[in-house]
Write a protein that holds these residues in place. Structure first.
Motif, PDB file in Angstrom:
ATOM      1  N   MET A   1      36.389  31.600  34.952  1.00 33.68           N
ATOM      2  CA  MET A   1      36.039  31.755  36.336  1.00 33.68           C
ATOM      3  C   MET A   1      35.940  33.246  36.674  1.00 33.68           C
ATOM      4  SD  MET A   1      35.719  28.845  37.772  1.00 33.68           S
ATOM      5  CE  MET A   1      35.704  27.336  36.907  1.00 33.68           C
ATOM      6  N   SER A   2      35.297  33.532  37.766  1.00 33.93           N
ATOM      7  CA  SER A   2      35.094  34.933  38.113  1.00 33.93           C
ATOM      8  C   SER A   2      36.387  35.567  38.603  1.00 33.93           C
ATOM      9  CB  SER A   2      34.001  35.055  39.171  1.00 33.93           C
ATOM     10  OG  SER A   2      34.401  34.425  40.361  1.00 33.93           O
ATOM     11  N   ASN A   3      36.418  36.892  38.514  1.00 36.78           N
ATOM     12  CA  ASN A   3      37.598  37.618  38.938  1.00 36.78           C
ATOM     13  C   ASN A   3      37.632  37.762  40.448  1.00 36.78           C
ATOM     14  OD1 ASN A   3      38.409  38.051  36.329  1.00 36.78           O
ATOM     15  ND2 ASN A   3      37.261  39.949  36.132  1.00 36.78           N
ATOM     16  N   LEU A   4      38.812  37.564  41.007  1.00 35.61           N
ATOM     17  CA  LEU A   4      39.007  37.756  42.426  1.00 35.61           C
ATOM     18  C   LEU A   4      38.883  39.247  42.729  1.00 35.61           C
ATOM     19  CD1 LEU A   4      39.648  36.052  44.875  1.00 35.61           C
ATOM     20  CD2 LEU A   4      42.057  36.445  44.461  1.00 35.61           C
ATOM     21  N   PHE A   5      38.231  39.593  43.819  1.00 32.38           N
ATOM     22  CA  PHE A   5      38.033  40.971  44.244  1.00 32.38           C
ATOM     23  C   PHE A   5      37.282  41.806  43.220  1.00 32.38           C
ATOM     24  CE2 PHE A   5      41.960  39.470  46.258  1.00 32.38           C
ATOM     25  CZ  PHE A   5      41.490  39.378  47.551  1.00 32.38           C
ATOM     26  N   SER A   6      36.212  41.240  42.717  1.00 35.64           N
ATOM     27  CA  SER A   6      35.359  41.945  41.766  1.00 35.64           C
ATOM     28  C   SER A   6      34.782  43.185  42.431  1.00 35.64           C
ATOM     29  CB  SER A   6      34.231  41.022  41.308  1.00 35.64           C
ATOM     30  OG  SER A   6      33.328  41.707  40.521  1.00 35.64           O
ATOM     31  N   ASP A   7      34.590  44.237  41.651  1.00 37.77           N
ATOM     32  CA  ASP A   7      34.044  45.464  42.220  1.00 37.77           C
ATOM     33  C   ASP A   7      32.537  45.559  42.071  1.00 37.77           C
ATOM     34  OD1 ASP A   7      33.952  45.845  39.513  1.00 37.77           O
ATOM     35  OD2 ASP A   7      34.901  47.812  39.547  1.00 37.77           O
ATOM     36  N   LYS A   8      31.916  44.537  41.483  1.00 39.86           N
ATOM     37  CA  LYS A   8      30.468  44.557  41.326  1.00 39.86           C
ATOM     38  C   LYS A   8      29.800  44.054  42.604  1.00 39.86           C
ATOM     39  CE  LYS A   8      30.591  43.804  36.383  1.00 39.86           C
ATOM     40  NZ  LYS A   8      30.202  42.914  35.296  1.00 39.86           N
ATOM     41  N   ARG A   9      28.685  44.626  42.929  1.00 42.03           N
ATOM     42  CA  ARG A   9      27.911  44.216  44.097  1.00 42.03           C
ATOM     43  C   ARG A   9      26.584  43.650  43.628  1.00 42.03           C
ATOM     44  NH1 ARG A   9      30.405  44.485  49.146  1.00 42.03           N
ATOM     45  NH2 ARG A   9      32.014  46.049  48.987  1.00 42.03           N
ATOM     46  N   GLU A  20      21.788  30.723  48.285  1.00 45.37           N
ATOM     47  CA  GLU A  20      22.152  30.368  46.907  1.00 45.37           C
ATOM     48  C   GLU A  20      23.507  29.683  46.850  1.00 45.37           C
ATOM     49  OE1 GLU A  20      20.079  32.739  43.321  1.00 45.37           O
ATOM     50  OE2 GLU A  20      21.839  33.714  44.171  1.00 45.37           O
ATOM     51  N   CYS A  21      24.486  30.211  47.544  1.00 45.99           N
ATOM     52  CA  CYS A  21      25.822  29.603  47.536  1.00 45.99           C
ATOM     53  C   CYS A  21      25.774  28.180  48.086  1.00 45.99           C
ATOM     54  CB  CYS A  21      26.804  30.445  48.341  1.00 45.99           C
ATOM     55  SG  CYS A  21      27.333  31.977  47.539  1.00 45.99           S
ATOM     56  N   SER A  22      25.022  27.983  49.137  1.00 45.21           N
ATOM     57  CA  SER A  22      24.886  26.647  49.718  1.00 45.21           C
ATOM     58  C   SER A  22      24.226  25.693  48.726  1.00 45.21           C
ATOM     59  CB  SER A  22      24.080  26.698  51.016  1.00 45.21           C
ATOM     60  OG  SER A  22      24.757  27.486  51.974  1.00 45.21           O
ATOM     61  N   ALA A  23      23.227  26.176  48.004  1.00 47.39           N
ATOM     62  CA  ALA A  23      22.563  25.355  46.981  1.00 47.39           C
ATOM     63  C   ALA A  23      23.539  25.022  45.854  1.00 47.39           C
ATOM     64  CB  ALA A  23      21.335  26.077  46.436  1.00 47.39           C
ATOM     65  N   LYS A  80      32.956  28.500  48.112  1.00 50.79           N
ATOM     66  CA  LYS A  80      33.266  28.374  49.547  1.00 50.79           C
ATOM     67  C   LYS A  80      33.957  29.635  50.064  1.00 50.79           C
ATOM     68  CE  LYS A  80      33.131  23.495  50.354  1.00 50.79           C
ATOM     69  NZ  LYS A  80      33.738  22.405  51.085  1.00 50.79           N
ATOM     70  N   GLU A  81      34.802  30.242  49.242  1.00 50.67           N
ATOM     71  CA  GLU A  81      35.413  31.523  49.629  1.00 50.67           C
ATOM     72  C   GLU A  81      34.334  32.581  49.841  1.00 50.67           C
ATOM     73  OE1 GLU A  81      39.841  31.671  47.575  1.00 50.67           O
ATOM     74  OE2 GLU A  81      38.143  32.442  46.437  1.00 50.67           O
ATOM     75  N   GLN A  82      33.398  32.620  48.916  1.00 46.32           N
ATOM     76  CA  GLN A  82      32.302  33.592  49.003  1.00 46.32           C
ATOM     77  C   GLN A  82      31.462  33.334  50.253  1.00 46.32           C
ATOM     78  OE1 GLN A  82      32.177  36.073  46.993  1.00 46.32           O
ATOM     79  NE2 GLN A  82      30.118  36.886  46.939  1.00 46.32           N
ATOM     80  N   LEU A  83      31.151  32.066  50.507  1.00 51.75           N
ATOM     81  CA  LEU A  83      30.382  31.714  51.704  1.00 51.75           C
ATOM     82  C   LEU A  83      31.111  32.147  52.973  1.00 51.75           C
ATOM     83  CD1 LEU A  83      28.813  28.184  51.178  1.00 51.75           C
ATOM     84  CD2 LEU A  83      27.631  30.250  51.919  1.00 51.75           C
ATOM     85  N   HIS A  96      34.340  37.351  45.207  1.00 54.37           N
ATOM     86  CA  HIS A  96      33.817  36.998  43.890  1.00 54.37           C
ATOM     87  C   HIS A  96      32.484  37.698  43.672  1.00 54.37           C
ATOM     88  CE1 HIS A  96      36.871  33.883  43.722  1.00 54.37           C
ATOM     89  NE2 HIS A  96      36.519  33.580  44.959  1.00 54.37           N
ATOM     90  N   ASP A  97      32.154  37.925  42.431  1.00 58.87           N
ATOM     91  CA  ASP A  97      30.880  38.534  42.091  1.00 58.87           C
ATOM     92  C   ASP A  97      29.797  37.452  42.110  1.00 58.87           C
ATOM     93  OD1 ASP A  97      28.774  39.204  39.839  1.00 58.87           O
ATOM     94  OD2 ASP A  97      29.577  41.105  40.595  1.00 58.87           O
TER      95      ASP A  97
END
Length: 127
Positions: A1-9, A20-23, A80-83, A96-97
């Motif tokens: 799974m992805s890393n929490l608080f990723s520094d990538k944008r 995209e997240c909704s899809a 859902k967190e990202q959304l 998340h990244d």
């Protein structure tokens, strides 16, 4: 799974990321419903069999299906967190990244389709 608080944008616009997240949420809901149907089909097949080898292989499929259920739930939670972060317009780092999550969804779909195909060959070969 992805890393929490990723520094990538991501270079995607916020609106595109929301779409995209909704899809992805819809895709994961579909996978989860389909996985549930496969679990029921497996239970039905096991209830009609007394062959030890069949039951052992069925058990391996059951473990895989339950594992996928857990992975789907966890990935859905991350999305859902990202959304929530995207919709709240916060300026802090994304939880998340986006690109990592995209890859995780793609991998989840590919892995699921492979497992489903193997399972259907297994079940139809016995029926």
């Amino acid at each position: 799974m992805s890393n929490l608080f990723s520094d990538k944008r991501s270079d995607l616009r916020k609106e595109d990321q929301v779409v995209e997240c909704s899809a992805w949420i819809r895709i994961l809901q579909t996978l989860r419903a389909d996985n549930d149907l496969l679990i029921r089909r497996l239970a039905d097949a096991v209830s009609k069999s007394v062959d030890r080898a069949f039951i052992e292989e069925a058990e391996a499929f059951q473990i895989g299906m339950l594992s996928r259920e857990t992975a789907i739930v966890l990935l859905r939670h991350e999305i859902k967190e990202q959304l929530g972060w995207l919709e709240d317009s916060v300026t802090e780092m994304a939880p998340h990244d986006h690109l990592v999550m995209k890859k995780e969804v793609e991998d989840m779909v590919a892995d699921y389709e492979k497992m489903k195909s193997s399972f259907l060959v297994f079940v139809t070969g016995v029926s």
